[in-house]
Design an enzyme around this catalytic site. Structure first.
Site, short mmCIF file in Angstrom:
data_model
loop_
_atom_site.label_atom_id
_atom_site.label_comp_id
_atom_site.label_asym_id
_atom_site.label_seq_id
_atom_site.Cartn_x
_atom_site.Cartn_y
_atom_site.Cartn_z
N LYS A 83 7.91 6.91 18.93
CA LYS A 83 9.26 6.81 19.01
C LYS A 83 9.35 5.17 19.78
O LYS A 83 8.84 5.27 20.84
CB LYS A 83 9.86 7.82 19.64
CG LYS A 83 11.54 7.99 19.20
CD LYS A 83 11.67 9.18 20.23
CE LYS A 83 13.54 9.46 19.77
NZ LYS A 83 13.87 10.66 20.92
C1 E4P Z 1 17.13 11.88 19.96
O1 E4P Z 1 16.02 11.57 19.48
C2 E4P Z 1 17.42 11.81 21.57
O2 E4P Z 1 16.18 12.73 21.97
C3 E4P Z 1 18.77 12.27 21.67
O3 E4P Z 1 19.28 13.36 20.66
C4 E4P Z 1 19.64 12.21 22.57
O4 E4P Z 1 20.77 13.10 22.70
P1 E4P Z 1 21.82 12.78 24.08
O5 E4P Z 1 22.35 11.76 23.76
O6 E4P Z 1 22.53 14.02 24.16
O7 E4P Z 1 20.96 12.55 25.33
#
Ligand code: E4P
Length: 216
Positions: A83
């Site tokens: 990522k």
């Molecule tokens: C996605 O890959 C992120 O880890 C996640 O969906 C972020 O979510 P949040 O905005 O609720 O922290």
């Protein structure tokens, strides 16, 4: 639509994986920190729990650092997806790592142009954050719709991984708009099964079966 679970809690992942409904996992540094466990150890354990892609995020912000960390993460297990943040260095690293055959999830996407760049950089997944746009009074679903249209216009292979999902309604809207994947916390995924009429109907069926002495 594929379902990824957005957590680094291995117990939650194991519970959900047992339902057969989970196609992958996403993590981020905040979720890893919340687990309180060493990064590589928790990613390796998650990778063994699910067959699908497991996103593990770099913490470097420069190209060389992202490449070093990305290659290290990719060695943890065959189903690691690296990522990377949506920055110019992140996009450059995306091109390099996907060129080496490592799947990449480009994260922190908040605009259609950013998603266009990620697709041009060969991203395997693009992660537009719905909830965080809603948080600042914008409509996260509009972004998913725009990216869908752009990717369809040019037949990009990059999969739209709708992220920052906070509600069951977000999941339904993602499915309607045609997101390829959605990632949500375990509680949101579990909540999708709930309907008061299902509970009420089941209660009535079981009461009637008991009264009539039905055995299967
Ligand atoms: C996605 O890959 C992120 O880890 C996640 O969906 C972020 O979510 P949040 O905005 O609720 O922290």
């Amino acid at each position: 639509m594929k379902f990824f679970v957005d957590t680094a809690d291995t117990k939650d992942i194991a519970d959900l994986a047992a339902t057969g409904l989970i196609d992958g996992v996403t993590t981020n540094p905040s979720l890893i920190a919340k687990s309180g466990r060493p990064f590589a150890e928790v990613i390796a354990e998650i990778c063994a729990l699910v067959d699908g892609p497991v996103s593990a995020e770099v913490v470097a912000t420069d190209y060389d650092g992202m490449i070093t960390e990305g290659r290290k993460l990719a060695k943890i297990a065959a189903n690691v997806t690296v990522k990377l943040p949506l920055t110019l260095d992140g996009l450059k690293a995306c091109k390099t790592l996907t060129g080496e055959g490592t799947p990449v999830n480009v994260t922190l996407c908040f605009s259609a142009n950013q998603a266009l760049l990620a697709a041009k950089a060969g991203a395997t997944f693009i992660s537009p954050f719905i909830g965080r746009l809603d948080d600042i009074n914008l409509d996260g679903m509009d972004l998913i719709q725009e990216i869908r249209q752009i990717y369809d216009n040019y037949l990009f292979d990059t999969e739209i991984l709708a992220a920052s999902i906070r509600t069951a309604n977000h999941v339904k809207l993602c499915a309607l708009v045609g997101a390829d994947v959605m990632t949500a916390p375990p509680a949101v995924i579990k909540s999708l099964v709930n309907h008061p009429l299902t509970d009420k109907g089941l209660e009535t069926f079981l009461a009637d079966a008991k009264k009539a002495g039905i055995k299967v």
